[in-house]
Design a protein around this motif. Structure first.
Motif: not given
Length: 273
Positions: A263-267
């Motif tokens: 997954t790619h989660n924006w900080p």
């Protein structure tokens, strides 16, 4: 453990289906091939006795040579290729080791007749969208890397197939390579070519959903449909669109194979920032 001049089946299977896969050259004897007429996906048969004649067609590529047990035939051919400055390895254990590991194989009976120069020739309707890009991707990555595709007016597919001895696919006619019930042509090819791995079946579900207006089949269906329709607006030339579509399906396949859990989660913003 393979020697420096060998590649293991476990390593080769990770390369097959990717743009950087080496040329796979099957040099089994006719006797060995006839006893088990299957191919490692994407491999091409060549006669080891004529290696000097066909070496040039692999110039500029790297190669993996496959014989029955990974011994004298493949080592001799690989040495000849290296003499011609073509990087070449031998499949450790040969075709027998591949088959014993239970890895995918393509039955020779599923392949259409090859043209005189060795490649398969396919014909389908012009202005491809989904199935008619997905199927050529599958064929070039897993069946015949040199396959040629003709895109013609829908009314002329059958006539062109007959006149040019080409294999038609994805047309509304009673042919082998087309929709079967709820399954699209890509599904049919995956099954008939013996490529039903977990990642490929997942990709087939996404393709079927996009091709048959079933967005409920997988969350990725909408993305593939949007990208496919966008490509069809970007390119007026069907072959340019196919070339661009190859990258699209390379990416979807690698996601299915290697990255479905990523997954790619924006900080999140720091408090008080």
């Amino acid at each position: 453990m393979p020697s420096p001049l060998e590649i293991s089946p476990e390593k080769l299977v990770r390369l097959i289906g990717t743009p950087k896969c080496p040329s796979l050259i099957d040099v089994r004897t006719d006797e060995d091939f006839d006893a088990d007429p299957r191919f490692i996906p994407g491999s091409l048969r060549r006669d080891h006795r004529l290696v000097e004649d066909w070496t040039g067609e692999f110039a500029g590529r790297s190669a993996v040579v496959i014989c029955q047990r990974g011994r004298k035939l493949s080592h001799g051919v690989a040495a000849w290729l290296r003499h011609a400055r073509i990087p070449a390895d031998v499949l450790e254990g040969g075709f027998e080791a591949w088959a014993e590991a239970g890895l995918s194989t393509v039955p020779a009976s599923a392949l259409p007749k090859r043209q005189p120069n060795g490649h398969t020739l396919w014909v389908t309707r012009a202005r491809p969208k989904i199935d008619r890009i997905a199927c050529p991707w599958l064929i070039r990555r897993f069946v015949d890397p040199d396959a040629v595709f003709l895109f013609v007016a829908p009314s002329e597919v059958e006539a062109v197939a007959d006149r040019f001895d080409a294999t038609p696919f994805d047309v509304d006619a009673p042919i082998r390579w087309s929709h079967r019930g709820e399954r699209c042509t890509f599904d049919v090819m995956v099954e008939d070519f013996g490529l039903e791995t977990g990642p490929m079946l997942q990709l087939a579900t996404i393709v079927r959903g996009a091709d048959t207006a079933r967005p409920d089949l997988a969350p990725e269906v909408a993305g593939l449909l949007a990208a496919s329709l966008g490509l069809s607006r970007m390119y007026a030339d069907d072959h340019e669109q196919l070339q661009a579509g190859m990258l699209l399906y390379d990416a979807f396949y690698r996601w299915c194979r290697d990255a479905t859990g990523e997954t790619h989660n924006w900080p999140s913003a720091k408090k008080g920032a």
